[in-house]
Design a protein around this motif. Sequence first.
Motif, PDB file in Angstrom:
ATOM      1  N   LEU A 107       0.865  -1.175   0.000  1.00 22.45           N
ATOM      2  CA  LEU A 107       0.000   0.000   0.000  1.00 22.45           C
ATOM      3  C   LEU A 107       0.901   1.224   0.000  1.00 22.45           C
ATOM      4  CD1 LEU A 107      -2.533  -1.099   2.764  1.00 22.45           C
ATOM      5  CD2 LEU A 107      -2.648  -1.526   0.305  1.00 22.45           C
ATOM      6  N   PHE A 108       0.768   2.055  -1.002  1.00 17.92           N
ATOM      7  CA  PHE A 108       1.629   3.215  -1.104  1.00 17.92           C
ATOM      8  C   PHE A 108       0.920   4.304  -1.895  1.00 17.92           C
ATOM      9  CE2 PHE A 108       2.454   2.348  -5.518  1.00 17.92           C
ATOM     10  CZ  PHE A 108       2.372   0.978  -5.590  1.00 17.92           C
ATOM     11  N   GLU A 109       1.440   5.497  -1.754  1.00 14.88           N
ATOM     12  CA  GLU A 109       0.912   6.626  -2.511  1.00 14.88           C
ATOM     13  C   GLU A 109       1.810   6.910  -3.697  1.00 14.88           C
ATOM     14  OE1 GLU A 109      -0.562  10.243  -0.587  1.00 14.88           O
ATOM     15  OE2 GLU A 109      -0.128   9.244   1.312  1.00 14.88           O
ATOM     16  N   THR A 110       1.204   7.470  -4.726  1.00 14.95           N
ATOM     17  CA  THR A 110       1.987   7.929  -5.873  1.00 14.95           C
ATOM     18  C   THR A 110       1.693   9.416  -6.061  1.00 14.95           C
ATOM     19  OG1 THR A 110       0.297   7.574  -7.554  1.00 14.95           O
ATOM     20  CG2 THR A 110       1.674   5.663  -6.956  1.00 14.95           C
ATOM     21  N   ALA A 111       2.329  10.004  -7.036  1.00 15.01           N
ATOM     22  CA  ALA A 111       2.093  11.425  -7.310  1.00 15.01           C
ATOM     23  C   ALA A 111       0.755  11.650  -8.002  1.00 15.01           C
ATOM     24  CB  ALA A 111       3.216  11.975  -8.178  1.00 15.01           C
ATOM     25  N   THR A 112       0.100  10.548  -8.428  1.00 20.01           N
ATOM     26  CA  THR A 112      -1.154  10.718  -9.182  1.00 20.01           C
ATOM     27  C   THR A 112      -2.348  10.126  -8.446  1.00 20.01           C
ATOM     28  OG1 THR A 112      -0.646   8.725 -10.483  1.00 20.01           O
ATOM     29  CG2 THR A 112       0.034  10.838 -11.410  1.00 20.01           C
ATOM     30  N   THR A 113      -2.733   8.900  -8.751  1.00 27.86           N
ATOM     31  CA  THR A 113      -4.047   8.398  -8.319  1.00 27.86           C
ATOM     32  C   THR A 113      -4.063   7.503  -7.085  1.00 27.86           C
ATOM     33  OG1 THR A 113      -3.795   6.663  -9.973  1.00 27.86           O
ATOM     34  CG2 THR A 113      -5.112   8.579 -10.586  1.00 27.86           C
ATOM     35  N   ASP A 114      -2.947   6.979  -6.651  1.00 27.85           N
ATOM     36  CA  ASP A 114      -2.860   6.165  -5.422  1.00 27.85           C
ATOM     37  C   ASP A 114      -3.675   4.876  -5.461  1.00 27.85           C
ATOM     38  OD1 ASP A 114      -1.384   8.354  -4.549  1.00 27.85           O
ATOM     39  OD2 ASP A 114      -3.094   9.228  -3.524  1.00 27.85           O
ATOM     40  N   TYR A 115      -3.832   4.265  -6.633  1.00 33.32           N
ATOM     41  CA  TYR A 115      -4.577   3.013  -6.728  1.00 33.32           C
ATOM     42  C   TYR A 115      -3.686   1.829  -6.381  1.00 33.32           C
ATOM     43  CZ  TYR A 115      -8.066   5.618  -9.448  1.00 33.32           C
ATOM     44  OH  TYR A 115      -9.000   6.510  -9.872  1.00 33.32           O
TER      45      TYR A 115
END
Length: 189
Positions: A107-115
């Motif tokens: 589970l991680f975040e990205t610079a865009t959509t976080d899917y």
Amino acid sequence: ETPTTDLTIIGFLLENPDLVDMNDLGNHIENNIYETVDVDVIAISTWNPSAQSFTSFGYPSASPFALTLKQPYRVAIDIAGDYNPYGSVIWAQVGKLPEITQEDYSLFETATTDYVWILQPLELSGLTTSAQLANQIETDTDNNVNVLAVSNWNGIAQSWTTGSINTRFGYPYRITVDILGTEPEYYWP
């Protein structure tokens, strides 16, 4: 099959020594349809988390990617005969139940959509709603993750359904997460 993209999201959740790569999966789908109709697999896609999109490979592939147990895949098919405008078949997946393990999903975040793509684990059969699934994910990651949305694939509409949905064990879901803790990534379950 639909008038547009003919995409389905499946979960690879049972151990089967005959399913090693995407070509094996395509062969298995074509040869294990419950109805007496021919199905041609056109492409199989895997989720690319850093790009926040699917990467598609034509089937069969000269360079097939390896399958990973407990992961979802997107499959494009063509059903023979008159399935206009819609049609569906049932693929029968067989194999051994995998060992219950921890840290199957990053589970991680990205610079865009976080899917993030997950399969609801077989051992969590008591979870029946998206709210229960979201709560379980948040609790099992030591409350370091907020689940912002749970979505499932609507095959007829060829789009995502997000919000209050019924969930089933073994099915693939797209979740949107917000990392609250200091680590760049958490694992679930």
